[in-house]
Enzyme design. Sequence first.
Site, PDB file in Angstrom:
ATOM      1  N   ASP A  99       9.068   3.906   3.696  1.00 16.91           N
ATOM      2  CA  ASP A  99       8.723   3.363   5.004  1.00 16.91           C
ATOM      3  C   ASP A  99       9.444   2.023   5.196  1.00 16.91           C
ATOM      4  OD1 ASP A  99       6.492   3.808   7.269  1.00 16.91           O
ATOM      5  OD2 ASP A  99       6.687   1.652   6.854  1.00 16.91           O
ATOM      6  N   ILE A 100      10.067   1.834   6.388  1.00 15.38           N
ATOM      7  CA  ILE A 100      10.743   0.566   6.667  1.00 15.38           C
ATOM      8  C   ILE A 100       9.682  -0.511   6.939  1.00 15.38           C
ATOM      9  CG2 ILE A 100      12.350  -0.633   8.202  1.00 15.38           C
ATOM     10  CD1 ILE A 100      13.683   2.046   8.765  1.00 15.38           C
ATOM     11  N   GLU A 156       9.429   5.456  11.407  1.00 16.30           N
ATOM     12  CA  GLU A 156      10.241   4.768  10.404  1.00 16.30           C
ATOM     13  C   GLU A 156       9.982   5.283   8.994  1.00 16.30           C
ATOM     14  OE1 GLU A 156       6.588   2.071  11.046  1.00 16.30           O
ATOM     15  OE2 GLU A 156       7.732   3.598  12.117  1.00 16.30           O
TER      16      GLU A 156
END
Length: 415
Positions: free
Chosen positions: A296-297, A339
Amino acid sequence: MRTPQSRLFQAAVMQSWNAIVITDADLAVGGRVEIANPAFCKMTGYTLDELRGRSLKILQGPETDPAVIDELRNCLREGRVFEGTAVNYRKDGSAYTVRWSITPVRDDDGVVTHFVSVQRDISESIRAEHENRLLARALDAASDPIIVTDVDKRIIFANLAFANVTGYGVEEVIGKTPALFRSGEHDDEFYATLRASLASGSDFRATFINRRRDGSLYHAEQSISPICDDTGRVSHYVSVSKDISERVDLEQALRQAATEDTLTGLHNRRHGLHLLEAAQRRTQAQGTSLSLLVCDIDHFKRINDRFGHPAGDRVLREVARILRQSVRSRDTVIRWGGEEFVVVLEDCPQGPAAELAERMRARVAEHRDAEVGTCTVSLGLATRAPHETTDALFARADAALYQAKRSGRNRLAVA
């Protein structure tokens, strides 16, 4: 008294399969028939008795070309050999096309005494030639590409549609073989099947990937059929095809849309889930390891809020590229949504999987976007336990991801 030689000459004339007629040299009446062999009588429908003493003008009719007759008369008056073709008429009024040559016969003083005419009814040849021209025009008018080859696979006919599709002029391909259009996209087995099918006298149908004159490729739905002569032996092959490149491109685009994330080019979630389940079945059957990374960003919402969605989309593409370049060729990278990314690592125990994940994290952290600057990712890793379901494996990896975020982000957590 006739000599043996004269008897031999007479026998040769009377038994010849060519039509032969001998006239006197009296051009005032057009030359009277003295001798006509059976072949000539059969061709004209007249008996020798009906012909003897009469001019061959009786064979002329409405479609006899006057220009040919004028040339014939000029040649006979000048004592020259005449060769020509014209329409004549039989006794029953039916027309036929004759090709003939007339040769003057001279005596010892060089005076023309007779004319010998050797004739052949070429009506069937003319009719066949007309039919062939009609067939060629019909094939040329066809919207589908067509070529005809001889038994040695040399092209003897190509229609305009074929020229338009391939970019070659018709004259450029005559005498060439279809190997000219090979793209290299088919293996040896494909061509072996083609040859075996044609050798057995059967049609061959397949989708060919061919190469145009400019080097570009196109897809053709193509059928190749052997053509046999009157003895049943293969004499030619005819190929009829249809350019289906647009259809293939559309089908490929639909398949791509169904399996690919349009923004990043990674597998989309729906297709990725199928790939994950397939990997789980393989590892269970083979007894190998399966590791799953959920990535996950970090603070992605802040990027969108501060720099806008175009910048956010660019960061997503850059992270996707780094993840894809960091894994092995057999690994699967999926854009799971937003994301979030999922990486499926087949035949990869926990230790090597953790090293790979750390490499991903470090490469993302080292990357700098010209507008956004640096960004980081958090990762959760789980390695499948015996008999563990896909859902359970994913849940453990997802929980590890949240542990990484709670622990400060930009790190890997292992379940």
